[in-house]
Scaffold this active site. Sequence first.
Site, PDB file in Angstrom:
ATOM      1  N   ARG A 151       1.601   1.691  15.109  1.00  0.00           N
ATOM      2  CA  ARG A 151       1.295   1.302  13.720  1.00  0.00           C
ATOM      3  C   ARG A 151       1.708  -0.001  13.109  1.00  0.00           C
ATOM      4  NH1 ARG A 151       5.572   5.384  10.632  1.00  0.00           N
ATOM      5  NH2 ARG A 151       4.662   4.718   8.649  1.00  0.00           N
ATOM      6  N   HIS A 188      14.560  13.489  12.072  1.00  0.00           N
ATOM      7  CA  HIS A 188      13.598  13.656  12.822  1.00  0.00           C
ATOM      8  C   HIS A 188      12.933  12.350  12.572  1.00  0.00           C
ATOM      9  CE1 HIS A 188      11.004  15.740   9.574  1.00  0.00           C
ATOM     10  NE2 HIS A 188      10.655  14.853   9.366  1.00  0.00           N
ATOM     11  N   HIS A 189      12.803  11.601  11.685  1.00  0.00           N
ATOM     12  CA  HIS A 189      12.236  10.230  11.690  1.00  0.00           C
ATOM     13  C   HIS A 189      13.036   9.300  12.578  1.00  0.00           C
ATOM     14  CE1 HIS A 189       9.814  11.061   8.172  1.00  0.00           C
ATOM     15  NE2 HIS A 189      10.925  11.786   7.817  1.00  0.00           N
ATOM     16  N   TRP A 247       7.059   0.250   3.532  1.00  0.00           N
ATOM     17  CA  TRP A 247       7.641   1.075   2.725  1.00  0.00           C
ATOM     18  C   TRP A 247       9.119   1.508   2.778  1.00  0.00           C
ATOM     19  CZ3 TRP A 247       8.940   6.062   1.168  1.00  0.00           C
ATOM     20  CH2 TRP A 247       8.800   6.999   2.229  1.00  0.00           C
ATOM     21  N   TYR A 265       8.511  16.199   0.162  1.00  0.00           N
ATOM     22  CA  TYR A 265       8.266  17.520  -0.408  1.00  0.00           C
ATOM     23  C   TYR A 265       8.404  17.194  -1.943  1.00  0.00           C
ATOM     24  CZ  TYR A 265       8.714  19.378   4.365  1.00  0.00           C
ATOM     25  OH  TYR A 265       8.521  19.715   5.383  1.00  0.00           O
ATOM     26  N   LYS A 291       3.598  30.300   2.282  1.00  0.00           N
ATOM     27  CA  LYS A 291       2.548  29.825   1.489  1.00  0.00           C
ATOM     28  C   LYS A 291       1.127  30.052   1.727  1.00  0.00           C
ATOM     29  CE  LYS A 291       5.571  26.750  -1.528  1.00  0.00           C
ATOM     30  NZ  LYS A 291       5.656  27.594  -2.844  1.00  0.00           N
ATOM     31  N   SER A 301      -1.703  26.773  -6.436  1.00  0.00           N
ATOM     32  CA  SER A 301      -1.163  28.036  -6.589  1.00  0.00           C
ATOM     33  C   SER A 301      -1.602  28.475  -8.112  1.00  0.00           C
ATOM     34  CB  SER A 301       0.402  28.308  -6.555  1.00  0.00           C
ATOM     35  OG  SER A 301       0.797  27.957  -5.385  1.00  0.00           O
ATOM     36  N   SER A 330      13.410   6.161 -13.784  1.00  0.00           N
ATOM     37  CA  SER A 330      12.366   6.887 -14.286  1.00  0.00           C
ATOM     38  C   SER A 330      12.092   8.245 -13.721  1.00  0.00           C
ATOM     39  CB  SER A 330      10.956   6.104 -14.154  1.00  0.00           C
ATOM     40  OG  SER A 330       9.891   7.192 -14.415  1.00  0.00           O
ATOM     41  N   SER A 331      12.441   8.367 -12.344  1.00  0.00           N
ATOM     42  CA  SER A 331      12.157   9.716 -12.008  1.00  0.00           C
ATOM     43  C   SER A 331      13.394  10.356 -12.151  1.00  0.00           C
ATOM     44  CB  SER A 331      12.341   9.483  -9.990  1.00  0.00           C
ATOM     45  OG  SER A 331      11.128   8.787  -9.708  1.00  0.00           O
ATOM     46  N   ASP A 374       7.436  20.837 -26.940  1.00  0.00           N
ATOM     47  CA  ASP A 374       7.666  19.449 -26.476  1.00  0.00           C
ATOM     48  C   ASP A 374       8.547  19.466 -25.122  1.00  0.00           C
ATOM     49  OD1 ASP A 374       7.658  16.168 -26.027  1.00  0.00           O
ATOM     50  OD2 ASP A 374       7.004  16.404 -28.017  1.00  0.00           O
ATOM     51  N   HIS A 408      13.131  12.081   3.589  1.00  0.00           N
ATOM     52  CA  HIS A 408      12.116  13.442   3.741  1.00  0.00           C
ATOM     53  C   HIS A 408      12.127  14.435   2.570  1.00  0.00           C
ATOM     54  CE1 HIS A 408       9.567  15.440   6.625  1.00  0.00           C
ATOM     55  NE2 HIS A 408       9.932  16.642   6.095  1.00  0.00           N
ATOM     56  N   GLU A 436      11.766  13.397  -0.110  1.00  0.00           N
ATOM     57  CA  GLU A 436      10.435  12.593  -0.906  1.00  0.00           C
ATOM     58  C   GLU A 436       9.280  13.262  -0.333  1.00  0.00           C
ATOM     59  OE1 GLU A 436      10.474  10.770  -3.259  1.00  0.00           O
ATOM     60  OE2 GLU A 436       8.426   9.666  -3.192  1.00  0.00           O
ATOM     61  N   THR A 477       6.525  27.142   4.621  1.00  0.00           N
ATOM     62  CA  THR A 477       5.243  26.381   4.442  1.00  0.00           C
ATOM     63  C   THR A 477       3.873  27.592   4.723  1.00  0.00           C
ATOM     64  OG1 THR A 477       6.467  24.365   4.988  1.00  0.00           O
ATOM     65  CG2 THR A 477       4.095  24.289   4.629  1.00  0.00           C
ATOM     66  N   HIS A 483       0.734  -1.235  -0.048  1.00  0.00           N
ATOM     67  CA  HIS A 483      -0.057   0.179  -0.082  1.00  0.00           C
ATOM     68  C   HIS A 483       0.787   1.256   0.055  1.00  0.00           C
ATOM     69  CE1 HIS A 483      -3.028   3.116   1.089  1.00  0.00           C
ATOM     70  NE2 HIS A 483      -2.397   3.326   2.163  1.00  0.00           N
TER      71      HIS A 483
END
Lengths: 126, 561
Positions: free
Chosen positions: B464, B316-317, B145, B271, B345, B282, B183-184, B110, B267, B269, B342, B81
């Site tokens: 969790r 922080h993780h 994950w 963002y 924004k 926006s 790919s990324s 293009d 992390h 990731e 943040t 998941h």
Amino acid sequence: MINEEEQKDRSPTQDGGLQGQEEEKRESGNPGSTGVPQQLQSESGETMQVGEEKPQPETAEKTGDPPQGRPSRARVPHSPHPSLWPFVLALAIALVCLGVVTHPAVLVVGALLIVVAAVGWGLERY
Amino acid sequence: MATSTIVERPALVRQKRFSETYIGQWLTTTDHKKIGIMYMVTAFFFFVVGGLEALLIRTQLALPDGKVLDPQTYNEIFTMHGTTMIFLFVMPMFTGLGNYVVPLMIGARDMAFPRLNAFGYWIVLFGGLFLQSSFLFHAAPDGGWFAYAPLTECGVQGVNCIPATPSINMDFWALGVLLLGISSIAGALNFVVTIFKLRAPGMTINRMPLFVWMTLVTSFLLLFALPSLTAASGLLLLDRHLGTHFYQAAFNGDPLLWQHLFWSFGHPEVYILILPAFGIVSEVLPVFSRKPIFGYTFVAWSGVAIGFLSFTVWAHHMFAVGLPVVAQAFFATSTTLIAIPTAVKIFNWLATLYGGKLSFKTPMLFALGFVAMFLIGGLNGVALAIVPFDYQVTDSYFVIAHLHYVLFGGAVFAIFAAIFYWFPKMTGRLLNERLGQIQFWLMLIGVNVTFFPMHILGLLGMPRRIYTYAPDLGWNELNLLETVGAFIIAAAILVFLFNFVTSLRQGQPAGSDPWDAFTLEWDTASPPEPYNFKTIPVVRSRRPFYDKKNPETADWKVAVH
């Protein structure tokens, strides 16, 4: 950067494309220099008068405004050529991964296909 | 008398090339719009797969002592998941949207590298199929994950290591992530070059649409963050198959090395998953407020600040692993600091709304929903940055609540805002407004019913990744409520699918500019011609299409942009 092949894809002789776009940037003149009211035509067919007044050259310089565009020489701009090799190369790399977790034969097939795809991609002519 | 024989020759008919057949057109396309659509359809397919996995998780947890899944299958389902939603839904969806919209927004014909672009898509498809095929081998990844080593170590019995995950489950994960990383990187490189080199004349960096800005920042994040994950996965594979011990303390390896490598990707990731959403919001808010965005420069550069700071917060993780106090203080401070750009924004979005002529069409509703949901996710994220509080709730359902408010309430709401906003451009038809509104309200209710009680469950101590729970822990009602919420979200997605299919066939024709929008993509036909712009437009302000439609009040006449 667009490589030679990519530029060729879009060469003006093939009616426009990205190189045409670069050329438009170079060739376009000052917006106010002609004094002719600009007509802009959208792709959807609407035509619009930009305005009678002539932008002051000094204002344009001050604000860094770009020169007004000129219609491209292209009738129908050229689009990038289709190619099957990206598909084949991606499939080949996925097969190699699948071979790592399943059977070496799959890995070998994938590796051979990578070579074929890379060569095919490299030698593709348009 | 001379005679001649007339031989009938068959007329020469050019044989159709493979690339001109229907299937061939899609298999060989290098058109950024088609590739964008393929990305989005593929991503949505995986969203449905990941959503079904979520429903299985919630069904298992609906009642205490649940037996819907066995423990091993449950581990596989929650791992897939997370992996599916992050790597196969949100990331490809934003890449697809960017593919379709960015060249149009900057006035290009293009992407810079069309074949690389196609390759990036096919790798996503095959990488996704590769990952999902693990179910066919009864070996779906089962280590979360985040794939924490050393719990994911040792794939081969007999190699000199402690067997933890002996089957090929985590090999699928490591290799799948490597594939998707290719790919990324391909996509990110393409975006960077396209945005830097192919903008229309006059579109300076400070005139770019904010979605383009955020795509650019995201692309840089990908280029700098992914190598860390690639290295981590490579070392994991070496440990599992070649007997190295990078992550095994028993053999002088470092078990925390994985966490550092993974989260220094993980992390940024977050963002990578949310900055394009900021860009979408926006774009949508100003159009439906009939105003330019408030504080364009701040909105753009706060995105850059977020991107930069996102590389300074990863540990922080890891507060609970026993970091030195100085490190904890540093990462707590940097995490709190990232709230500032943040918040910039959010305040700018609110100021954009203030005094505007608001139109509450579906894209606007989803954008507003994004702001509200992301705000909740941001605030409980700041709470998690406080070390003593994090000690209490780490690895609990509080964290699940936080990440789902950010990624579902945030990213998914923005994705639907984008779909409703740009669907008319892609298809020439509008999605049904009434069904859109029903979907929005169902999703808003569903998200809050599902994820808000997770805060309370986390504070009550529910861990969790737990397979099931005893009936006397006081968690029963809230778990049942969350499961009901998950099915409400599923109903909302069904409404969307119905809306999508019916609108595609018989939706109201949209015209080229149904929202009276501001940016260049709306200055093309719906759907656009293969070459996008017959004449490359010239840009004089941040709202070039608005200028064209309103020459008397054009932005470039009234303000320096």
